[in-house]
Design an enzyme around this catalytic site. Structure first.
Site, PDB file in Angstrom:
ATOM      1  N   HIS A  31       0.856  -1.186   0.000  1.00  0.00           N
ATOM      2  CA  HIS A  31       0.000   0.000   0.000  1.00  0.00           C
ATOM      3  C   HIS A  31       0.890   1.234   0.000  1.00  0.00           C
ATOM      4  CE1 HIS A  31       1.076   0.135   4.198  1.00  0.00           C
ATOM      5  NE2 HIS A  31       0.546  -1.075   4.405  1.00  0.00           N
ATOM      6  N   HIS A  34       4.030   1.349   2.208  1.00  0.00           N
ATOM      7  CA  HIS A  34       5.226   0.663   1.671  1.00  0.00           C
ATOM      8  C   HIS A  34       5.861   1.491   0.549  1.00  0.00           C
ATOM      9  CE1 HIS A  34       2.732  -2.977   2.911  1.00  0.00           C
ATOM     10  NE2 HIS A  34       3.847  -3.173   3.589  1.00  0.00           N
ATOM     11  N   VAL A 173       1.845   6.440   7.131  1.00  0.00           N
ATOM     12  CA  VAL A 173       1.007   6.990   6.053  1.00  0.00           C
ATOM     13  C   VAL A 173      -0.446   6.652   6.382  1.00  0.00           C
ATOM     14  CG1 VAL A 173       0.512   6.957   3.579  1.00  0.00           C
ATOM     15  CG2 VAL A 173       2.874   6.764   4.388  1.00  0.00           C
ATOM     16  N   SER A 183      -1.872  -3.594   5.487  1.00  0.00           N
ATOM     17  CA  SER A 183      -2.410  -4.656   4.625  1.00  0.00           C
ATOM     18  C   SER A 183      -3.615  -5.309   5.287  1.00  0.00           C
ATOM     19  CB  SER A 183      -1.328  -5.707   4.361  1.00  0.00           C
ATOM     20  OG  SER A 183      -0.175  -5.070   3.851  1.00  0.00           O
TER      21      SER A 183
END
Ligand code: PAF
Length: 277
Positions: A31, A34, A173, A183
């Protein structure tokens, strides 16, 4: 972008890479969190390696190893876009061949919080990260602040085992409504997804109280618990106000302090944190 699945191919590709090398260890199902780590690694290094490995040793027997979301094709497309040079995506037997019996145990900082609720979790994390550091030989390794205790465990291991690399910690984030990207957010139903920003709202309430001068850790914990209690779908596992270095619970907040929590919403176990500085 080169994709390898074996240690032999990884070592050969690594040997040909321009230095310095940055590594971003992941469990895939990537996502924006990452991708922010990969972009930062891209800015700071001549070469970027991303590892994708759902590491069985960091999951407890009743946890979600089998169900953990996986989508290698999508991950590779995203990594191509953000400019990774090399992706290492091994099978379990490549990392843990038959007869494997050596583990890395970090002591004090791995024991409270997630360590207390997920026995063996950080032993699995430290072991696989040590192996990935050995295999990829990076000058820098990138991790997200969202997994604050994981960061402390890896920093401690890196110092104690003399890995010659810098640990770069990148900000959490968040979705526009404040939910930290993970995730595991994929486990949330639409109704649960609407409830999930309560974690960040409770952290913001603690931050506001701290900014207004509140230093009593018990009262700060209670402020978070009160916000969480107003959300019927949220089942709190813990709310902690701890010293950011030792992760020991505080009575009075002396900055920097880590405010962290684990909350179950449906089948998702969500964690989040902020630093009080
Ligand atoms: O944060 C993760 O995704 C994992 O714990 C890590 C660091 C890749 C080790 O498996």
């Amino acid at each position: 972008m080169q994709v390898v699945t074996t240690i032999a191919a990884l070592r050969a590709a690594r040997a040909a890479m321009p230095e310095p090398v940055g590594v971003v260890p992941t469990m895939g199902f990537l996502h924006e969190g990452h991708l922010a780590l990969v972009r930062r690694a891209r800015q700071e290094n001549a070469s970027v390696i991303v590892t994708i490995f759902v590491n069985p040793t960091q999951f407890g027997p009743t946890e979600d190893f089998a169900a953990y979301p996986r989508d290698l094709a999508r991950d590779l497309a995203l990594l191509e876009q953000v400019g990774a040079d090399l992706v290492f995506a091994p099978e379990v037997a490549e990392i843990y061949p038959p007869g494997f019996q050596t583990y890395v145990t970090v002591e004090q900082v791995a024991q409270p919080l997630e360590g207390a609720r997920r026995p063996g979790h950080f032993r699995g994390v430290a072991t696989v990260v040590a192996k990935l550091f050995n295999l990829t030989q990076p000058q820098r390794a990138y991790f997200g602040q969202k997994d604050a205790q994981q960061v402390r465990v890896i920093q401690q291991m890196t110092a104690d085992l003399n890995f010659p690399l810098e640990i770069v910690v990148c900000p959490t984030v968040r979705e526009p409504d404040g939910l930290a990207m993970s995730s595991r957010n994929t486990y949330l139903t639409p109704e649960q997804r609407q409830a999930a920003p309560v974690l960040y709202r409770s952290l913001q309430a603690v931050e506001a109280a701290y900014r207004s001068g509140e230093r009593d850790a018990g009262r700060l914990r209670q402020i978070a618990l009160d916000v969480l209690a107003a959300e019927p779908l949220a089942q709190v596992e813990y709310v902690s106000v701890a010293d950011a270095a030792t992760l020991q619970e505080l009575e009075q907040v002396m900055a920097p302090a880590l405010v962290s929590m684990a909350v179950r919403i449906g089948r998702a176990r969500l964690i989040d944190n902020i630093l009080l500085t």
